[in-house]
Motif scaffolding. Structure first.
Motif, PDB file in Angstrom:
ATOM      1  N   HIS A  70       3.986   5.469  -5.648  1.00 40.21           N
ATOM      2  CA  HIS A  70       3.890   5.450  -7.120  1.00 40.21           C
ATOM      3  C   HIS A  70       2.799   6.392  -7.592  1.00 40.21           C
ATOM      4  O   HIS A  70       2.973   7.110  -8.582  1.00 40.21           O
ATOM      5  N   ARG A  71       1.682   6.411  -6.868  1.00 40.21           N
ATOM      6  CA  ARG A  71       0.588   7.303  -7.252  1.00 40.21           C
ATOM      7  C   ARG A  71       1.016   8.763  -7.128  1.00 40.21           C
ATOM      8  O   ARG A  71       0.734   9.579  -8.015  1.00 40.21           O
ATOM      9  N   ASP A  72       1.716   9.100  -6.042  1.00 41.12           N
ATOM     10  CA  ASP A  72       2.193  10.474  -5.884  1.00 41.12           C
ATOM     11  C   ASP A  72       3.166  10.843  -6.996  1.00 41.12           C
ATOM     12  O   ASP A  72       3.155  11.971  -7.500  1.00 41.12           O
ATOM     13  N   SER A  73       4.029   9.884  -7.378  1.00 43.50           N
ATOM     14  CA  SER A  73       4.969  10.148  -8.467  1.00 43.50           C
ATOM     15  C   SER A  73       4.232  10.380  -9.779  1.00 43.50           C
ATOM     16  O   SER A  73       4.588  11.288 -10.549  1.00 43.50           O
ATOM     17  N   ARG A  74       3.207   9.591 -10.038  1.00 45.45           N
ATOM     18  CA  ARG A  74       2.443   9.768 -11.274  1.00 45.45           C
ATOM     19  C   ARG A  74       1.737  11.124 -11.287  1.00 45.45           C
ATOM     20  O   ARG A  74       1.676  11.794 -12.317  1.00 45.45           O
ATOM     21  N   ILE A  75       1.198  11.514 -10.146  1.00 43.29           N
ATOM     22  CA  ILE A  75       0.525  12.812 -10.064  1.00 43.29           C
ATOM     23  C   ILE A  75       1.511  13.938 -10.346  1.00 43.29           C
ATOM     24  O   ILE A  75       1.203  14.891 -11.074  1.00 43.29           O
ATOM     25  N   ASP A 112       7.867   7.256 -17.898  1.00 42.42           N
ATOM     26  CA  ASP A 112       6.575   6.696 -17.501  1.00 42.42           C
ATOM     27  C   ASP A 112       5.444   7.394 -18.256  1.00 42.42           C
ATOM     28  O   ASP A 112       4.908   6.855 -19.210  1.00 42.42           O
ATOM     29  N   GLN A 125       0.823  -1.202   0.000  1.00 42.56           N
ATOM     30  CA  GLN A 125       0.000   0.000   0.000  1.00 42.56           C
ATOM     31  C   GLN A 125       0.860   1.256   0.000  1.00 42.56           C
ATOM     32  O   GLN A 125       0.593   2.211  -0.737  1.00 42.56           O
ATOM     33  N   GLN A 167       1.184   6.404 -21.683  1.00 44.47           N
ATOM     34  CA  GLN A 167       2.060   5.743 -20.729  1.00 44.47           C
ATOM     35  C   GLN A 167       3.007   4.803 -21.465  1.00 44.47           C
ATOM     36  O   GLN A 167       2.611   4.119 -22.411  1.00 44.47           O
ATOM     37  N   SER A 196       2.310   1.646  -3.385  1.00 45.10           N
ATOM     38  CA  SER A 196       1.303   2.129  -4.333  1.00 45.10           C
ATOM     39  C   SER A 196       1.068   3.615  -4.148  1.00 45.10           C
ATOM     40  O   SER A 196       0.909   4.357  -5.119  1.00 45.10           O
ATOM     41  N   GLU A 197       1.028   4.077  -2.895  1.00 45.83           N
ATOM     42  CA  GLU A 197       0.827   5.501  -2.649  1.00 45.83           C
ATOM     43  C   GLU A 197       1.996   6.318  -3.174  1.00 45.83           C
ATOM     44  O   GLU A 197       1.802   7.389  -3.765  1.00 45.83           O
TER      45      GLU A 197
END
Length: 365
Positions: A95-100, A265, A89, A121, A92-93
Motif C-alpha cells: 500500500h505504501r509503494d502504491s501511495r508513493i 485514493d 506488514q 486523500q 502495508s508495504e
C-alpha cells in the motif's frame, strides 16, 4: 495365606537376610561378593526389561504428547500470530509503494500543466449524497479549497469541488450524469462537451458534425472562464466509439476516461491555474511514440559506437616513429624525417624514380 506365627517368623528371617546382604554389599565396595549374582540377574532380566519398555513406550509417548499439547498449541498460536503480522506488514508495504507511485504521478501531472495543487486523500464515498457519484476528501477551506475548483490525479480529470467545509470537501466525479465539462480534441481545435453516464464511459458531443475524429483520439479539458470550475489541458480520456449517425447538428463519441473512479485514493485540488494554456502537453506519450523514441535512441547509440570504432584508422596522423601519412589527389604521400629509414611508400617512390631515370637517354649515358 493365613497370618500365622510361622509366616511372621519367615518374614522376619527374610528381612534379616536382606539387611545382611545389603550390609555385605556396602562393606565389600567394588569387591562385593554380590557382584557376580547381580551381573547374572542383569543378564537374565535385561531383555525382559527392554521388551516391557518397548511395549510401554507408545503409552508413554501418548502421555507425554498430552502433557506437551498445551505448549505446542501455544507455539502454533505464536507462529500464526507472526504469520499474520508478516502478511499485514507486506500489505502495508504494498500500500505504501502504491501511495508513493500515486503521489509521483500526481506531481508529474501537476508539473506538466503548471498547476498549483493541494494534495488530499479520499476518505469517503457519497452514499449520503443521494445517487450522485461523489467522494469526500480530507481538505477544506482551511487548506485553501473553494467551490468550483478542478480536481485531478496522476491519470487525469477526477471532477470538481461542489461543497466545502472547514476540513473536508465534496467532489462531484466526472462520470456522474450531472457532470459536464468542455473538451478539446488533441492536435486540433475541435471542441465538445463531455457528460458522465454513471459508468466507466463519457459521452462527448462535438460541436462540429463533420469533425474528423476516430477511435484512439484523445481529449483534454478546454477550460472555463477565470479557470473555474475547470482549468485547461487536463487529460480527460480516449475515444472508444464514434457515432456515425448523419443529420444531427453535432457528432457524439464515447470516451473512456483515464481515471478509474472506483479506485480513487490520492487526488490534487487545483488552487492555482497555469499561466499559459498547456493544451496537449499534459497528455502522456503514446506507446508507439515511446517505442519510436526508443528505436531512435538505439540507432543513435549504434551510430556513435560505429564512429568510435572508425576513429582508430584516420589519415594524416603522425605515428610515434615520426612518419606522417596523408592522402592528396588520390595518391599516397610518405614523408620521413632526416635520419629515419624510409617506409614502404618511400621505397615504391624510389623505384618509380629509378625507372624514370632509366628511360631518360641522358641518364643512360
Amino acid at each position: 495365606m493365613r497370618d500365622t506365627r510361622e509366616s511372621r517368623l519367615l518374614l522376619v528371617l527374610l528381612v534379616s537376610i536382606a539387611f545382611a546382604l545389603i550390609t555385605m554389599d556396602i562393606r565389600g565396595g567394588d569387591n562385593s561378593p554380590l557382584n557376580g549374582p547381580r551381573e547374572a540377574t542383569a543378564a537374565f532380566f535385561g531383555p525382559v526389561e527392554n521388551g516391557v519398555a518397548s511395549a510401554v513406550d507408545p503409552v508413554g509417548n501418548a502421555i507425554a504428547a498430552v502433557r506437551e499439547s498445551g505448549g505446542r498449541h501455544d507455539r502454533i498460536s505464536e507462529l500464526e500470530r507472526e504469520n499474520a503480522e508478516l502478511r499485514q506488514q507486506l500489505g502495508s508495504e504494498a500500500h505504501r509503494d502504491s501511495r508513493i507511485q500515486q503521489l509521483d504521478d500526481l506531481l508529474q501531472t501537476a508539473g506538466a500543466g503548471q498547476y498549483g495543487i493541494v494534495g488530499a486523500q479520499v476518505i469517503a464515498i457519497g452514499a449520503t449524497q443521494g445517487f450522485s457519484w461523489t467522494v469526500t476528501i480530507d481538505a477544506g477551506s482551511r487548506d485553501g479549497i473553494a467551490r468550483d475548483m478542478t480536481v485531478l490525479n496522476g491519470d487525469g480529470l477526477v471532477g470538481r469541488v461542489t461543497t466545502v467545509g472547514p476540513s473536508t470537501s465534496t467532489v462531484l466525479l466526472a462520470n456522474d450524469p450531472g457532470f459536464t465539462v468542455g473538451t478539446r480534441l488533441e492536435g486540433g481545435d475541435e471542441l465538445g462537451f463531455a457528460t458522465g453516464r454513471g459508468d466507466n464511459a463519457l459521452d462527448v458531443q462535438l460541436l462540429n458534425q463533420a469533425a474528423q475524429v476516430k477511435k484512439g483520439d484523445r481529449l483534454v479539458t478546454f477550460g472555463s472562464a477565470e479557470d473555474k470550475p475547470f482549468v485547461p489541458g487536463v487529460p480527460v480520456g480516449e475515444v472508444i466509439n464514434v457515432d456515425r449517425t448523419a443529420g444531427d447538428l453535432t457528432r457524439t463519441v464515447q470516451v473512456r476516461p483515464y481515471v478509474a473512479f472506483t479506485r480513487l485514493d490520492l487526488v490534487g485540488v487545483v488552487v492555482e491555474p497555469p499561466r499559459d494554456n498547456p493544451r496537449d502537453t499534459v497528455l502522456p506519450p503514446r506507446p508507439e511514440d515511446e517505442k519510436k523514441s526508443a528505436e531512435d535512441e538505439g540507432e543513435k547509440t549504434d551510430k556513435t559506437d560505429n564512429t568510435d570504432q572508425g576513429d582508430g584508422s584516420g589519415t594524416g596522423d603522425e605515428g610515434e616513429d615520426g612518419t606522417e601519412s596523408g592522402t592528396e589527389d588520390g595518391g599516397v604521400q610518405n614523408r620521413t624525417t632526416p635520419g629515419e629509414s624510409p617506409g614502404p611508400g618511400d621505397s615504391n617512390a624510389r623505384r618509380e624514380q629509378d625507372a624514370d631515370q632509366d628511360d631518360d637517354p641522358a641518364t643512360r649515358n
